[in-house]
Motif scaffolding. Structure first.
Motif, short mmCIF file in Angstrom:
data_model
loop_
_atom_site.label_atom_id
_atom_site.label_comp_id
_atom_site.label_asym_id
_atom_site.label_seq_id
_atom_site.Cartn_x
_atom_site.Cartn_y
_atom_site.Cartn_z
N LEU A 5 0.81 -1.03 -0.08
CA LEU A 5 0.08 -0.06 -0.02
C LEU A 5 0.88 1.06 0.11
O LEU A 5 1.90 1.44 0.73
CB LEU A 5 -0.83 -0.10 1.08
N TYR A 6 0.40 2.39 -0.98
CA TYR A 6 1.23 3.39 -0.97
C TYR A 6 0.52 4.69 -1.14
O TYR A 6 -0.83 4.53 -1.71
CB TYR A 6 2.43 3.35 -1.98
N PHE A 7 0.72 5.72 -0.62
CA PHE A 7 0.16 7.19 -0.82
C PHE A 7 1.06 8.12 -1.54
O PHE A 7 1.98 7.99 -1.48
CB PHE A 7 -0.22 7.61 0.56
N SER A 8 0.38 9.01 -2.28
CA SER A 8 1.09 9.95 -2.81
C SER A 8 0.36 11.31 -3.11
O SER A 8 -0.88 11.08 -2.85
CB SER A 8 1.87 9.42 -4.31
N THR A 9 1.00 12.33 -3.58
CA THR A 9 0.10 13.75 -3.66
C THR A 9 0.28 13.88 -5.28
O THR A 9 1.49 13.92 -5.73
CB THR A 9 0.77 14.48 -2.87
N ALA A 10 -0.73 14.25 -5.67
CA ALA A 10 -0.59 14.71 -7.34
C ALA A 10 -0.03 16.14 -7.39
O ALA A 10 0.00 16.88 -6.58
CB ALA A 10 -2.16 14.98 -7.78
N LYS A 11 0.88 16.19 -8.37
CA LYS A 11 1.71 17.28 -8.63
C LYS A 11 0.74 18.52 -9.18
O LYS A 11 1.05 19.63 -9.02
CB LYS A 11 2.69 17.08 -9.44
N THR A 12 -0.25 18.18 -9.99
CA THR A 12 -1.17 19.10 -10.43
C THR A 12 -2.65 18.59 -10.51
O THR A 12 -2.93 17.64 -9.95
CB THR A 12 -0.76 19.20 -12.15
N GLN A 48 -2.96 3.36 -3.27
CA GLN A 48 -2.97 2.24 -4.18
C GLN A 48 -2.33 0.81 -3.57
O GLN A 48 -1.50 1.17 -2.85
CB GLN A 48 -2.08 2.49 -5.43
N VAL A 49 -3.08 0.04 -3.74
CA VAL A 49 -2.62 -1.31 -3.35
C VAL A 49 -2.12 -2.20 -4.39
O VAL A 49 -2.87 -2.35 -5.57
CB VAL A 49 -3.80 -2.04 -2.67
N LEU A 50 -1.06 -2.90 -4.30
CA LEU A 50 -0.78 -3.72 -5.55
C LEU A 50 -0.55 -5.16 -4.91
O LEU A 50 0.26 -5.05 -3.66
CB LEU A 50 0.86 -3.15 -5.96
N GLU A 51 -0.72 -6.40 -5.64
CA GLU A 51 -0.63 -7.55 -5.02
C GLU A 51 0.29 -8.38 -6.34
O GLU A 51 -0.27 -8.18 -7.32
CB GLU A 51 -1.86 -8.09 -4.91
N GLY A 52 1.04 -9.06 -5.71
CA GLY A 52 1.81 -9.79 -6.71
C GLY A 52 2.97 -10.43 -6.22
O GLY A 52 3.51 -10.23 -5.14
N ASP A 53 3.87 -11.24 -7.31
CA ASP A 53 5.20 -11.65 -6.83
C ASP A 53 5.92 -10.18 -6.64
O ASP A 53 6.11 -9.32 -7.31
CB ASP A 53 5.66 -12.34 -7.84
N GLU A 54 6.94 -10.53 -5.61
CA GLU A 54 7.66 -9.11 -4.87
C GLU A 54 8.49 -9.00 -6.15
O GLU A 54 8.91 -7.84 -6.52
CB GLU A 54 8.48 -9.73 -3.83
N ALA A 55 9.13 -10.04 -6.98
CA ALA A 55 9.95 -9.59 -7.98
C ALA A 55 9.43 -8.77 -9.15
O ALA A 55 10.22 -8.06 -9.87
CB ALA A 55 10.67 -10.91 -8.51
N VAL A 56 8.10 -8.76 -9.14
CA VAL A 56 7.70 -8.04 -10.20
C VAL A 56 6.90 -6.62 -9.57
O VAL A 56 6.96 -5.52 -10.23
CB VAL A 56 6.25 -9.02 -10.89
N VAL A 57 6.30 -6.81 -8.31
CA VAL A 57 5.92 -5.48 -7.77
C VAL A 57 7.00 -4.36 -7.49
O VAL A 57 6.68 -3.35 -7.59
CB VAL A 57 5.23 -5.99 -6.46
N ASP A 58 8.20 -4.99 -7.16
CA ASP A 58 9.11 -3.95 -6.68
C ASP A 58 9.78 -2.99 -7.90
O ASP A 58 9.77 -1.90 -7.63
CB ASP A 58 10.32 -4.68 -6.02
N PRO A 59 9.93 -3.71 -9.10
CA PRO A 59 10.19 -2.77 -10.20
C PRO A 59 8.97 -1.95 -10.49
O PRO A 59 9.15 -0.53 -10.99
CB PRO A 59 10.47 -3.99 -11.24
N LEU A 60 7.72 -2.28 -10.45
CA LEU A 60 6.63 -1.47 -10.72
C LEU A 60 6.63 -0.40 -9.66
O LEU A 60 6.31 1.04 -10.13
CB LEU A 60 5.35 -2.07 -10.43
N MET A 61 6.76 -0.51 -8.32
CA MET A 61 7.08 0.40 -7.38
C MET A 61 8.16 1.38 -7.71
O MET A 61 7.82 2.72 -7.46
CB MET A 61 7.18 -0.34 -5.89
#
Length: 108
Positions: A5-12, A48-61
């Motif tokens: 789970l991550y949070f972020s702020t829109a730039k615009t 956003q929540v992402l689920e999957g194999d760590e080897a795939v989720v980490d590059p996406l993050m």
């Protein structure tokens, strides 16, 4: 398998149409990678929540952190899972104020 789970702020200013486009594009790409998840946006903050194999989720993050449309990406939870909460959803778009749905998924 992991759930992040991550949070972020829109730039615009981000419109509902743009959020729908982000979710649709993410759904297509995530399905190719066997990633599932959900996205919420309340007008200024993404969750956003992402689920999957760590080897795939980490590059996406890493790619998400580099995305210029938002700033302050903070991974707030990461856990190993044995089943998907958002199975069948490449990227489910939830109502902007439904951050609770995402937080609840981390408690399971």
């Amino acid at each position: 398998m992991i759930r992040v789970l991550y949070f972020s702020t829109a730039k615009t200013v981000v419109t509902a149409s743009e959020v729908n486009q982000i979710a649709a594009a993410s759904s297509v790409e995530n399905e190719k990678r066997s990633i599932t998840g959900a996205l919420a946006f309340n007008g200024s903050t993404f969750a956003q929540v992402l689920e999957g194999d760590e080897a795939v989720v980490d590059p996406l993050m890493n790619a998400i952190m580099a995305d210029p449309r938002h700033t302050g990406v903070r991974e707030v939870m990461r856990k190993e899972i044995d089943h998907r909460e958002f199975d069948g959803w490449g990227m489910k778009l939830v109502g902007g104020l439904e951050f609770d749905l995402l937080l609840d998924s981390m408690a399971k």
